[in-house]
Write a protein that holds these residues in place. Structure first.
Motif, short mmCIF file in Angstrom:
data_model
loop_
_atom_site.label_atom_id
_atom_site.label_comp_id
_atom_site.label_asym_id
_atom_site.label_seq_id
_atom_site.Cartn_x
_atom_site.Cartn_y
_atom_site.Cartn_z
N CYS A 1 43.75 48.87 99.85
CA CYS A 1 43.81 49.82 98.73
C CYS A 1 42.44 50.37 98.34
CB CYS A 1 44.45 49.15 97.52
SG CYS A 1 44.55 50.22 96.07
N ILE A 2 42.37 51.70 98.11
CA ILE A 2 41.13 52.32 97.64
C ILE A 2 41.26 52.77 96.18
CG2 ILE A 2 40.31 52.98 99.94
CD1 ILE A 2 41.30 55.84 99.36
N ARG A 3 42.31 52.31 95.48
CA ARG A 3 42.48 52.54 94.04
C ARG A 3 42.50 54.03 93.66
NH1 ARG A 3 42.93 47.69 94.97
NH2 ARG A 3 41.66 46.02 94.09
N CYS A 4 43.34 54.80 94.31
CA CYS A 4 43.42 56.22 93.99
C CYS A 4 44.48 56.50 92.94
CB CYS A 4 43.70 57.04 95.25
SG CYS A 4 45.36 56.82 95.92
N GLY A 5 45.52 55.65 92.88
CA GLY A 5 46.57 55.86 91.90
C GLY A 5 47.70 56.78 92.34
N LEU B 1 40.07 59.91 99.08
CA LEU B 1 40.11 59.36 97.72
C LEU B 1 40.35 60.42 96.64
CD1 LEU B 1 39.78 57.01 95.75
CD2 LEU B 1 37.31 57.31 95.87
N ALA B 2 39.48 61.42 96.56
CA ALA B 2 39.59 62.38 95.45
C ALA B 2 40.87 63.20 95.58
CB ALA B 2 38.37 63.29 95.42
N ARG B 3 41.21 63.58 96.82
CA ARG B 3 42.43 64.38 97.01
C ARG B 3 43.66 63.61 96.55
NH1 ARG B 3 39.12 66.26 101.27
NH2 ARG B 3 39.06 68.53 101.43
N SER B 4 43.69 62.31 96.83
CA SER B 4 44.85 61.50 96.46
C SER B 4 44.87 61.18 94.98
CB SER B 4 44.85 60.19 97.24
OG SER B 4 44.91 60.45 98.62
N ALA B 5 43.68 61.07 94.37
CA ALA B 5 43.62 60.61 92.98
C ALA B 5 43.92 61.73 92.00
CB ALA B 5 42.24 60.02 92.70
N THR B 6 43.08 62.77 92.02
CA THR B 6 43.21 63.83 91.02
C THR B 6 43.55 65.16 91.66
OG1 THR B 6 40.84 64.19 91.25
CG2 THR B 6 41.55 62.81 89.43
N GLY B 7 43.57 65.20 93.00
CA GLY B 7 43.81 66.46 93.67
C GLY B 7 42.55 67.32 93.72
N GLY C 1 50.81 67.78 91.83
CA GLY C 1 50.72 69.20 92.14
C GLY C 1 49.36 69.55 92.73
N ASN C 2 48.30 69.08 92.07
CA ASN C 2 46.95 69.33 92.59
C ASN C 2 46.78 68.74 93.98
OD1 ASN C 2 46.40 70.42 90.12
ND2 ASN C 2 45.09 68.75 89.41
N ARG C 3 47.32 67.55 94.16
CA ARG C 3 47.20 66.88 95.45
C ARG C 3 47.89 67.70 96.54
NH1 ARG C 3 50.47 64.29 98.63
NH2 ARG C 3 49.71 62.69 100.06
N ALA C 4 49.09 68.17 96.24
CA ALA C 4 49.82 68.96 97.24
C ALA C 4 49.02 70.19 97.64
CB ALA C 4 51.19 69.34 96.69
N ASP C 5 48.38 70.82 96.65
CA ASP C 5 47.58 72.02 96.94
C ASP C 5 46.43 71.72 97.89
OD1 ASP C 5 49.19 73.46 95.30
OD2 ASP C 5 47.81 73.51 93.59
N VAL C 6 45.66 70.68 97.60
CA VAL C 6 44.49 70.42 98.45
C VAL C 6 44.89 69.90 99.83
CG1 VAL C 6 42.73 70.15 96.67
CG2 VAL C 6 44.08 68.16 97.34
N VAL C 7 46.02 69.19 99.88
CA VAL C 7 46.49 68.72 101.19
C VAL C 7 46.94 69.91 102.04
CG1 VAL C 7 48.31 67.40 102.36
CG2 VAL C 7 47.06 66.38 100.45
N ASN C 8 47.67 70.84 101.43
CA ASN C 8 48.09 72.04 102.16
C ASN C 8 46.89 72.85 102.64
OD1 ASN C 8 50.79 71.59 102.02
ND2 ASN C 8 51.06 72.69 100.09
#
Lengths: 214, 508
Positions: free
Chosen positions: B313-317, B258-264, B34-41
């Motif tokens: 891989c940058i290990r974002c999860g 990285l941060a956007r993909s990992a925790t948003g 959810g967090n990721r979708a927000d920051v990507v948008n």
């Protein structure tokens, strides 16, 4: 006998079908992204503060350095500050931070004291060399005047910044600092969500971040 | 006892997933997605896709020229006063750390979160040598106290409730705490603060290593990465050789991904850029800096062109969060430090497919992992390739086409592309099949094609395309497009047939 290093590099080259003399093309230009476009300087400063606030930082604009004493007194009361340490930059010296703190009864600790002593400080005061408004990030360099522990060990971190530090994007910051031995991006106070995903502020780094622009 | 597995039985592990695991894991993955979708948008999908493409190209360029960038990195770290060590495998990496520890009479080590150190099982080695090794990321600290393994790459203790953690702190630390995240975090803070101050060595991984400047980049939210790399007099960073990037400009892309993909988050709280030890005494920071470059199977991954992109891989999860299988079973079922889709392709390659044969099959191949990956690793494609390797053995040469098939395909292409050869071939074929032909069929063919005719007859080759066309529709008009189309169809059929024949032969 071949060293581990040479054996490893040979393995890499064999796997890639390269050798020591293989041509080395540059990073493809398609792998580069242009910096973000920015609004005017004032909009950037507002954005910076808005982003820091979103992350739980506290921001304040001081129109005049004369207001500094009142602001520090407020901070001392709100955060229960008894001991403080600070960067030894000319900027902070010219603002007379140390004198003001002493005059309001805060004990000053040298930033060159041992880690254990610096860790007992309630407040660490730094400047910031650059800022990234998009993310609410402060860029702190490291030098003899700017010891790394001041922004890390005390319970509260106060950064007193100048209005000209915002940069559009990482590109501009890296251009200036990439040859430094150390620099750190600070974006809000220390945080975790490791226990049941509950956001908790203040784990190992400072529990509070205050940013004041003068 | 070592944590490096000799056999991973995913199917059996799945039987032992505790019932509270899937909901706990899903709570984390849903939140991160959810967090990721927000920051990507917020960034705009177009700009996000540009970043992903750029991230892919940067990582691919780095991996395809790894020898160059590793050499440059070594040179720059050394120039900055750091020491670079190379380790073939986990054993070598551990003994390098122990050697450094012995030289400095190290008693206490604090560790920042690092997949590489878990991969080489460093903590056990340090403990066996009588050195205390403490994880300092809150989640890792909890998991270490509990004697368990991380269940999620970003939130390692997501499977434990606050009540579990309060119990754990009571048993292991002897403190009574309310089962509240804030109170529990405060206890860990106090306990670990003392450890940071008394540690004589800090160990970390590296999220990126910048070849241009010799810089290692550490990304954390809690500040433990900064503590481990600032307070103790000796800092040792351990990272896989795949972690190198060409230059600082590369980070303008990768840090955003990285941060956007990992925790948003748009960026993590702290990003440290460390180039060698401190330059002057007063600035604080370690007096000594060591960088250990770890192979441990990565050069083997590099050899297999079909799987090489695993190393991007940058290990974002993010692939864990989006994976329907991971969401059902959690991280423990994958049997090692790397879980989810990236674990399913990384573990079999690092440990060998005989050790982790189940993992490439632990996927529904829905493709979500490939779609979400910030550096566009074709995970589903690599899963399929590894399934092939599990069945066919771990020969890592580009095993997909054998030399015989390649020669056959080339000969076929030449024959089809040269009109006179094509006509000659079709005439010869009709001559050769004559003695075997019974009506419209060839009931018996010589080996290796007899594998077909043992089961069913083979249709006789009655005419080449031109003759066949003339018979059907009269004299061919010079319709080039139609002719080319027909030729293409024949070519594909012929290739499929040749390939099929040779595969049959190899299987036998």
């Amino acid at each position: 006998m071949k060293s581990t290093r040479d054996e490893l590099l040979d393995k890499v080259r064999a796997a890639l079908k390269r050798d020591v003399n293989s041509i080395m093309p540059g990073v493809p230009s398609t792998a580069r992204i242009s910096p973000r476009s920015t609004g005017d300087a004032e909009a950037e400063r507002s954005l910076l503060f808005a982003e820091i606030e979103k992350l739980g930082g506290k921001t304040r604009r001081l129109t005049h350095s004369a207001n500094l004493k009142d602001a520090l007194q407020d901070l001392m009361r709100v955060e229960a500050i008894k001991k403080a340490t600070l960067w030894q930059t000319t900027d902070l010296k010219e603002l007379g931070i140390e004198e003001i703190l002493t005059s309001i009864g805060v004990e000053i600790v040298s930033p060159y004291a041992s880690n254990r002593v610096v860790a007992e400080c309630d407040l660490g005061i730094t400047g910031a060399d650059y800022a990234l408004p998009e993310t609410g990030t402060l860029v702190l360099r490291s030098s003899i005047e700017k010891p790394r522990t001041v922004s890390l060990l005390p319970r509260v971190h106060l950064a007193i910044i100048r209005p000209n530090i915002p940069r559009a994007d990482l590109h501009q910051v890296f251009d200036e600092v990439k040859r430094d031995g150390y620099f750190v991006f600070v974006t809000g106070p220390s945080r975790t969500a490791d226990i049941e995903l509950t956001l908790t502020i203040g784990v190992h780094g400072p529990q509070a971040l205050h940013v004041w622009a003068i | 006892m070592s944590n490096i597995p000799t056999h991973i039985d995913f199917r059996s592990n799945v039987q032992h997933v505790p019932p509270h695991m899937p909901p706990a894991v899903r709570k984390a993955t849903t939140k991160f997605l959810g967090n990721r979708a927000d920051v990507v948008n917020q960034l705009g999908t177009d700009r996000w896709e540009m970043l992903r493409q750029a991230g892919h190209e940067i990582r691919l360029h780095a991996i395809n020229h790894l020898d160059h960038y590793l050499t440059q990195l070594e040179e720059q770290v050394t120039r900055a006063g750091g020491q670079v060590h190379w380790a073939r495998d986990a054993t070598e990496a551990r003994s390098i750390v122990l050697q450094i520890a012995r030289e400095h009479h190290i008693k206490r080590v604090v560790k920042a979160k690092s997949m590489a150190t878990e991969e080489i099982d460093l903590n056990h080695a340090l403990q066996e040598a009588g050195i205390q090794a403490l994880e300092t990321d809150l989640g890792e600290y909890i998991v270490q106290l509990a004697g368990e393994m991380p269940s999620h790459i970003i939130v390692p203790a997501v499977h434990l409730t606050k009540e579990d953690i309060a119990d754990l702190f009571h048993q292991k630390l002897g403190v009574d705490a309310a089962p509240e995240p804030t109170a529990l975090t405060a206890i860990a803070h106090t306990k670990l603060r003392e450890e940071f101050l008394s540690a004589d060595m800090g160990v970390s991984g590296a999220n990126f290593m910048v070849a241009e400047t010799g810089t290692i980049v550490l990304v954390t939210n809690e500040g433990n990465g900064r503590m481990c790399s600032t307070l103790p007099p000796v800092h040792v960073a351990i990272a896989g050789i795949d972690k190198v990037v060409p230059d600082m400009a590369s980070l303008t892309v990768l840090l955003k991904l990285l941060a956007r993909s990992a925790t948003g988050q748009k960026i993590s709280t702290y990003t440290s850029f460390i180039t060698g030890p401190r330059r002057v005494d007063g600035e604080n920071g370690p007096q000594e800096f060591h960088l250990i470059l770890l192979d441990n199977g990565r050069t083997r991954i590099l050899q297999d062109e079909s799987a090489r992109e695993t190393l991007l891989c940058i290990r974002c999860g993010a692939c864990l969060n989006v994976c329907p299988v991971y969401n059902q079973v959690g991280g423990h079922a994958y049997g090692w430090v790397y879980s989810g889709p990236i674990g399913a392709i990384l573990s079999p390659q690092l440990l060998g497919t005989s050790v982790a044969a189940d993992l490439p099959f632990a996927s529904s191949l829905c493709g979500a992992c490939g779609d979400i990956c910030p550096v566009k690793i074709p995970i589903p494609k690599i899963l399929l390739h590894l399934r092939h390797r599990v069945v066919e053995g771990d020969a890592v040469e580009p095993a997909t086409t054998s030399p015989i098939i390649q020669a056959g395909v080339q000969a076929g292409a030449m024959a089809l592309g040269t009109p006179w050869l094509y006509q000659l071939g079709s005439q010869l074929l009709r001559l050769v099949e004559k003695p075997l032909q019974r009506g419209d069929w060839l009931p018996n063919l010589p080996p290796p094609a007899n594998r077909w005719t043992m089961v069913r007859p083979f249709p006789a080759f009655n005419a080449d395309f031109r003759t066949w066309w003339e018979r059907r529709v009269g004299k061919p008009r010079t319709n080039k497009r139609l002719r080319n189309l027909a030729l293409a169809v024949i070519a594909i059929e012929a290739l499929l047939f040749v390939g099929w024949l040779l595969l049959r032969k190899r299987k036998r």
